[in-house]
Each structure stands twice: as C-alpha cells, then as structure tokens.
Motif scaffolding. Structure first.
Motif, PDB file in Angstrom:
ATOM      1  N   GLU A  25       0.829  -1.213   0.000  1.00  0.00           N
ATOM      2  CA  GLU A  25       0.000   0.000   0.000  1.00  0.00           C
ATOM      3  C   GLU A  25       0.863   1.262   0.000  1.00  0.00           C
ATOM      4  O   GLU A  25       2.088   1.198   0.189  1.00  0.00           O
ATOM      5  CB  GLU A  25      -0.930   0.010   1.224  1.00  0.00           C
ATOM      6  CG  GLU A  25      -0.197   0.007   2.556  1.00  0.00           C
ATOM      7  CD  GLU A  25      -1.010   0.666   3.674  1.00  0.00           C
ATOM      8  OE1 GLU A  25      -1.427   1.823   3.486  1.00  0.00           O
ATOM      9  OE2 GLU A  25      -1.177   0.026   4.727  1.00  0.00           O
ATOM     10  N   VAL A  28       0.699   4.183   4.004  1.00  0.00           N
ATOM     11  CA  VAL A  28       1.745   4.124   5.039  1.00  0.00           C
ATOM     12  C   VAL A  28       2.899   5.076   4.672  1.00  0.00           C
ATOM     13  O   VAL A  28       3.560   5.621   5.554  1.00  0.00           O
ATOM     14  CB  VAL A  28       2.212   2.660   5.245  1.00  0.00           C
ATOM     15  CG1 VAL A  28       2.942   2.117   4.049  1.00  0.00           C
ATOM     16  CG2 VAL A  28       3.044   2.516   6.510  1.00  0.00           C
ATOM     17  N   HIS A  31       0.877   8.902   4.917  1.00  0.00           N
ATOM     18  CA  HIS A  31       0.185   9.253   6.156  1.00  0.00           C
ATOM     19  C   HIS A  31       0.667   8.471   7.382  1.00  0.00           C
ATOM     20  O   HIS A  31       0.419   8.897   8.509  1.00  0.00           O
ATOM     21  CB  HIS A  31      -1.329   9.015   6.020  1.00  0.00           C
ATOM     22  CG  HIS A  31      -2.020   9.901   5.041  1.00  0.00           C
ATOM     23  ND1 HIS A  31      -1.820   9.813   3.678  1.00  0.00           N
ATOM     24  CD2 HIS A  31      -2.897  10.904   5.218  1.00  0.00           C
ATOM     25  CE1 HIS A  31      -2.562  10.722   3.059  1.00  0.00           C
ATOM     26  NE2 HIS A  31      -3.221  11.398   3.977  1.00  0.00           N
ATOM     27  N   LYS A  88      -5.887  10.430   0.803  1.00  0.00           N
ATOM     28  CA  LYS A  88      -5.867   9.070   1.362  1.00  0.00           C
ATOM     29  C   LYS A  88      -7.019   8.324   0.710  1.00  0.00           C
ATOM     30  O   LYS A  88      -8.176   8.702   0.862  1.00  0.00           O
ATOM     31  CB  LYS A  88      -6.036   9.179   2.880  1.00  0.00           C
ATOM     32  CG  LYS A  88      -6.081   7.864   3.610  1.00  0.00           C
ATOM     33  CD  LYS A  88      -6.155   8.111   5.113  1.00  0.00           C
ATOM     34  CE  LYS A  88      -6.731   6.919   5.836  1.00  0.00           C
ATOM     35  NZ  LYS A  88      -6.993   7.191   7.255  1.00  0.00           N
ATOM     36  N   THR A 107      -5.170   3.064   0.750  1.00  0.00           N
ATOM     37  CA  THR A 107      -5.235   2.417   2.069  1.00  0.00           C
ATOM     38  C   THR A 107      -5.270   0.903   1.855  1.00  0.00           C
ATOM     39  O   THR A 107      -5.186   0.413   0.712  1.00  0.00           O
ATOM     40  CB  THR A 107      -6.533   2.808   2.788  1.00  0.00           C
ATOM     41  OG1 THR A 107      -7.625   2.322   1.999  1.00  0.00           O
ATOM     42  CG2 THR A 107      -6.660   4.314   2.960  1.00  0.00           C
ATOM     43  N   VAL A 108      -5.471   0.174   2.938  1.00  0.00           N
ATOM     44  CA  VAL A 108      -5.637  -1.278   2.809  1.00  0.00           C
ATOM     45  C   VAL A 108      -6.814  -1.572   1.878  1.00  0.00           C
ATOM     46  O   VAL A 108      -6.696  -2.379   0.946  1.00  0.00           O
ATOM     47  CB  VAL A 108      -5.825  -1.926   4.199  1.00  0.00           C
ATOM     48  CG1 VAL A 108      -6.296  -3.376   4.061  1.00  0.00           C
ATOM     49  CG2 VAL A 108      -4.519  -1.859   4.982  1.00  0.00           C
ATOM     50  N   GLY A 127      -0.636  -2.521   9.689  1.00  0.00           N
ATOM     51  CA  GLY A 127      -1.872  -2.798  10.418  1.00  0.00           C
ATOM     52  C   GLY A 127      -3.061  -2.341   9.599  1.00  0.00           C
ATOM     53  O   GLY A 127      -2.975  -1.352   8.872  1.00  0.00           O
ATOM     54  N   GLY A 129      -7.065  -0.899   9.276  1.00  0.00           N
ATOM     55  CA  GLY A 129      -7.963  -0.034  10.039  1.00  0.00           C
ATOM     56  C   GLY A 129      -8.945  -0.907  10.804  1.00  0.00           C
ATOM     57  O   GLY A 129      -8.978  -2.127  10.635  1.00  0.00           O
ATOM     58  N   HIS A 132     -12.904   2.241  16.015  1.00  0.00           N
ATOM     59  CA  HIS A 132     -12.227   3.172  16.909  1.00  0.00           C
ATOM     60  C   HIS A 132     -12.681   3.017  18.354  1.00  0.00           C
ATOM     61  O   HIS A 132     -13.850   2.742  18.624  1.00  0.00           O
ATOM     62  CB  HIS A 132     -12.441   4.614  16.434  1.00  0.00           C
ATOM     63  CG  HIS A 132     -11.558   4.953  15.288  1.00  0.00           C
ATOM     64  ND1 HIS A 132     -10.383   5.628  15.433  1.00  0.00           N
ATOM     65  CD2 HIS A 132     -11.658   4.651  13.970  1.00  0.00           C
ATOM     66  CE1 HIS A 132      -9.794   5.749  14.263  1.00  0.00           C
ATOM     67  NE2 HIS A 132     -10.551   5.158  13.347  1.00  0.00           N
ATOM     68  N   SER A 140     -13.504   1.395  10.040  1.00  0.00           N
ATOM     69  CA  SER A 140     -12.734   1.543   8.800  1.00  0.00           C
ATOM     70  C   SER A 140     -13.358   0.741   7.666  1.00  0.00           C
ATOM     71  O   SER A 140     -13.793  -0.399   7.856  1.00  0.00           O
ATOM     72  CB  SER A 140     -11.300   1.063   9.014  1.00  0.00           C
ATOM     73  OG  SER A 140     -10.618   1.045   7.778  1.00  0.00           O
ATOM     74  N   ALA A 141     -13.355   1.333   6.475  1.00  0.00           N
ATOM     75  CA  ALA A 141     -13.822   0.622   5.273  1.00  0.00           C
ATOM     76  C   ALA A 141     -12.928  -0.588   4.966  1.00  0.00           C
ATOM     77  O   ALA A 141     -13.326  -1.464   4.191  1.00  0.00           O
ATOM     78  CB  ALA A 141     -13.855   1.579   4.081  1.00  0.00           C
ATOM     79  N   ASP A 142     -11.753  -0.649   5.598  1.00  0.00           N
ATOM     80  CA  ASP A 142     -10.886  -1.834   5.416  1.00  0.00           C
ATOM     81  C   ASP A 142     -11.633  -3.114   5.790  1.00  0.00           C
ATOM     82  O   ASP A 142     -11.448  -4.165   5.152  1.00  0.00           O
ATOM     83  CB  ASP A 142      -9.652  -1.748   6.320  1.00  0.00           C
ATOM     84  CG  ASP A 142      -8.652  -0.681   5.887  1.00  0.00           C
ATOM     85  OD1 ASP A 142      -8.836  -0.069   4.822  1.00  0.00           O
ATOM     86  OD2 ASP A 142      -7.676  -0.478   6.645  1.00  0.00           O
ATOM     87  N   LYS A 159      -4.312  -1.258  13.589  1.00  0.00           N
ATOM     88  CA  LYS A 159      -3.653  -0.122  14.227  1.00  0.00           C
ATOM     89  C   LYS A 159      -3.899  -0.226  15.719  1.00  0.00           C
ATOM     90  O   LYS A 159      -5.035  -0.411  16.159  1.00  0.00           O
ATOM     91  CB  LYS A 159      -4.258   1.197  13.723  1.00  0.00           C
ATOM     92  CG  LYS A 159      -3.635   1.704  12.449  1.00  0.00           C
ATOM     93  CD  LYS A 159      -4.067   3.123  12.128  1.00  0.00           C
ATOM     94  CE  LYS A 159      -5.388   3.170  11.384  1.00  0.00           C
ATOM     95  NZ  LYS A 159      -5.637   4.474  10.737  1.00  0.00           N
ATOM     96  N   PHE A 189       0.178  -5.092  17.172  1.00  0.00           N
ATOM     97  CA  PHE A 189       0.970  -4.142  16.417  1.00  0.00           C
ATOM     98  C   PHE A 189       2.337  -3.930  17.070  1.00  0.00           C
ATOM     99  O   PHE A 189       3.250  -4.681  16.776  1.00  0.00           O
ATOM    100  CB  PHE A 189       0.195  -2.828  16.233  1.00  0.00           C
ATOM    101  CG  PHE A 189       0.707  -2.016  15.075  1.00  0.00           C
ATOM    102  CD1 PHE A 189       0.466  -2.399  13.767  1.00  0.00           C
ATOM    103  CD2 PHE A 189       1.453  -0.857  15.285  1.00  0.00           C
ATOM    104  CE1 PHE A 189       0.958  -1.654  12.695  1.00  0.00           C
ATOM    105  CE2 PHE A 189       1.938  -0.100  14.220  1.00  0.00           C
ATOM    106  CZ  PHE A 189       1.689  -0.501  12.936  1.00  0.00           C
TER     107      PHE A 189
HETATM  108  N1  PSU Z   1      -1.987   1.333  10.216  1.00  0.00           N
HETATM  109  C1  PSU Z   1      -0.900   2.082  10.573  1.00  0.00           C
HETATM  110  N2  PSU Z   1      -0.608   3.194   9.843  1.00  0.00           N
HETATM  111  C2  PSU Z   1      -1.392   3.591   8.777  1.00  0.00           C
HETATM  112  C3  PSU Z   1      -2.528   2.799   8.419  1.00  0.00           C
HETATM  113  C4  PSU Z   1      -2.784   1.698   9.175  1.00  0.00           C
HETATM  114  O1  PSU Z   1      -0.206   1.732  11.528  1.00  0.00           O
HETATM  115  O2  PSU Z   1      -1.087   4.602   8.154  1.00  0.00           O
HETATM  116  C5  PSU Z   1      -3.394   3.211   7.260  1.00  0.00           C
HETATM  117  C6  PSU Z   1      -3.690   2.015   6.344  1.00  0.00           C
HETATM  118  O3  PSU Z   1      -3.540   2.429   4.996  1.00  0.00           O
HETATM  119  C7  PSU Z   1      -5.154   1.691   6.634  1.00  0.00           C
HETATM  120  C8  PSU Z   1      -5.706   3.042   6.954  1.00  0.00           C
HETATM  121  O4  PSU Z   1      -5.813   1.083   5.554  1.00  0.00           O
HETATM  122  O5  PSU Z   1      -4.673   3.663   7.738  1.00  0.00           O
HETATM  123  C9  PSU Z   1      -7.031   2.979   7.685  1.00  0.00           C
HETATM  124  O6  PSU Z   1      -7.574   4.269   7.755  1.00  0.00           O
HETATM  125  P1  PSU Z   1      -9.122   4.472   8.176  1.00  0.00           P
HETATM  126  O7  PSU Z   1      -9.224   4.091   9.626  1.00  0.00           O
HETATM  127  O8  PSU Z   1      -9.360   5.932   7.944  1.00  0.00           O
HETATM  128  O9  PSU Z   1      -9.940   3.579   7.278  1.00  0.00           O
END
Ligand code: PSU
Ligand code: MN
Length: 303
Positions: A25, A28, A31, A88, A107-108, A127, A129, A132, A140-142, A159, A189
């Motif tokens: 990806e 990382v 961001h 992102k 992202t993932v 990791g 998403g 939270h 996360s949409a992941d 994460k 992690f």
């Molecule tokens: N885990 C980390 N650092 C990151 C990410 C995950 O330790 O930067 C990134 C990955 O690309 C993951 C994304 O897919 O954050 C998830 O973001 P969100 O929660 O906004 O879906």
C-alpha cells in the motif's frame, strides 16, 4: 483490462509467468510514517520481497492513473509531498482520484481493490484499520473490503490505537478468517500479543498458502487476514505500548483534536512517549511482514 490500470512491465511479466508478486500500500508512505523513514521503509519492504524471490508491487494513484509497481522515484515523490497534500484513498475515494486526475495513496481497502483487479493475491502491510475506541460507529472501510475482496492481507493486526475486540467482531460478521502465523493470539501491532483468540494458528508460509489456495478453490469472495507479530527484538512490552497509547489518546481529547487529525497526533505522540521505540517497531514489522508475504506468495505459485 481497465484503461485506468497501469501495471509496470516487471510486475506484468511476473504475473504472466506465475511468479510470486506482493502488493504494497502507499498510505503508510504518505500518512503512516514521516519522511525520511517512510521512503526508507517502503524501499526496505521492496528489498525484503526481492531478497525472498518475489516481485514487489507498490500501488498508488498518480495523476489519476492507478499504478501497480511504483518506481523508486515515484515512491520518493509520494514520500516527500507536504503533509495532507495527497488524498488518502479508500474505496469511496478511488473514482474521485481517478476522475479528477489526482495523486492519491491507497489504504488497505484501496490497495485490495487494485490488487484484485491486477490479479495479485497477496498483500503486505503493517496494520489494518478497524473500529475506533469509544466510537463504535467509526469503522474503517478496510473491514468491509476484507469481507468482499479476495486478497490475503499479511499484517501485524489492526492499528494499535483501535478497539481490537470490536474489530474482531466486525471481521467475524464480514466472514473474514483471521489466521496467526507463529502466534495463537492476535498481535497488538507494537507488541506481540493482544491476548485475543484467532480462528487458526499456523507455523509456516506453506500452510498460509494452503488456506489461500483453498479459498480460491471455494471461489470465496472475501479476503483473509494473516497476522504476524512484530519481531521479538523490536517489540514493545504490552504495558508500555498501551500506557503510551492511552496517554496520547487522552491528550488528543484534552486538546480537542478530532476526526482525521486524531491518528497522526496519537501516533506522533506515541513515538515521543516511547523515545522512538514505537517507530522502530513499526518499521521492523512492516519489513518483516513484506518478507513473510513474499514467502507465502512463492508457496502459492505451486498450487
Ligand atoms: N496502520 C498504521 N498506519 C497507517 C494505516 C494503518 O499503523 O497509516 C493506514 C492504512 O492504509 C489503513 C488506513 O488502511 O490507515 C485505515 O484508515 P481508516 O481508519 O481511515 O480507514
Ligand atoms: Mn477511521
């Protein structure tokens, strides 16, 4: 194939010849880590994949073109953009980035979509998403992507700043198998174990490949999570990591930091609070996961 997909000649040739390829990806890079550690780590992941006889395919959107197999210059370009200047790119962002001709870091979820389009079954990251802490509707949409796109994601769990039990619940609902490679509990992690149980514990990349191959034979439409703990020598003690995360999260709340600014703030504070140990663990697990994913991809070509 989609006109929007540009696959590097090296990656295309490897896929054509059934040689192992590992998707990577780019969020990382833009961001997750700061320059220059981000570029160093991205290149070290690619080197680890090559050392293990596979071809790396770092994925991003460059001027609206979905690119599979970034060059070193393209990785450095993304890694040196000013903070927050690159989109992102999760599932919902892909049409925007492509349609408007933007640079965007996948992202993932975004990377899984592109890897599946390109025919790359194995993807390595740090990791995923998740759900939270204290905000069970911020999911996360992941997690939904893992439920709908057949790519195996090699990672060290979610994460660390997330709610891990709730993240596992959503993955169960989405029908995603969660496998531990060399561990019987979900890695946390920065530290090796969260204490949470997994669906299966395996010891070798060959066993991981057997599970992925079985999913392909079953025509499974979902992904598979293959979790690998951070290497012993780079791991943080669970209490140390947890204490730093809790303090950083509390400070974010005190300072009224919210939305998408929370993660960068918390991760940055955790690095300070652990004297850089968390950054070292983060970089080490990314390179280790790339190495393991290469071994799995190599085993998978034998099926
Ligand atoms: N885990 C980390 N650092 C990151 C990410 C995950 O330790 O930067 C990134 C990955 O690309 C993951 C994304 O897919 O954050 C998830 O973001 P969100 O929660 O906004 O879906
Ligand atoms: Mn989120």
């Amino acid at each position: 194939m989609s006109v929007d997909l540009r696959i590097s000649s090296e990656v295309a040739a490897a896929l054509e010849a059934n040689q192992p390829v590992v998707a990577l990806e780019s969020t990382v890079i833009t961001h997750g880590l700061a320059y220059p550690g981000n570029v160093e780590t991205a290149l070290a992941m690619e080197a680890a994949i090559r050392d293990n006889h596979a071809i790396p395919a770092t994925i991003a959107v460059l001027q609206g073109q979905i690119t599979v197999g970034l060059t070193q210059d393209e990785i450095t370009y993304l890694g040196t953009r000013p903070p927050n200047s690159v989109r992102k790119c999760s599932r919902r962002d892909l049409p925007i980035a492509v349609g408007l001709g933007e640079d965007a870091a996948t992202t993932v979820a975004g990377t899984m979509i592109v890897a599946a389009m390109a025919g790359i079954p194995v993807f390595a990251t740090g990791g995923i998403g998740g759900v939270h802490r204290g905000q069970p509707f911020d999911v996360s949409a992941d997690l939904m992507e893992l439920g709908r796109t057949p790519v195996a994601v090699v990672c060290s769990g979610a994460k660390s700043i997330l709610d891990l039990p709730l993240t596992l619940e959503v993955l169960e609902t989405q029908g995603v198998p969660i496998i531990g490679l060399g561990t019987s509990t979900l890695p946390a992690f920065y530290s090796r174990s969260s204490g949470l149980p997994l669906d299966a514990c395996i010891e070798t990349p060959q066993e991981a490949a057997r599970i992925i191959a079985a999913a392909h034979r079953l025509q499974a439409s979902h992904g598979i999570l293959i979790t690998v703990p951070v290497p012993h020598e780079d791991a943080l003690a669970e209490a140390v990591a947890e204490q730093a995360i809790e303090q950083a999260t509390a400070e974010a709340a005190e300072r009224h930091i919210h939305g998408k600014d929370v993660t960068p703030f918390v991760l940055g504070r955790v690095v300070e609070l652990t004297d850089g140990e968390s950054k070292r663990a983060n970089m080490a697990l990314l390179v280790n996961n790339a190495r393991v994913a290469a071994a799995i991809a190599a085993e998978l070509t034998k099926f």
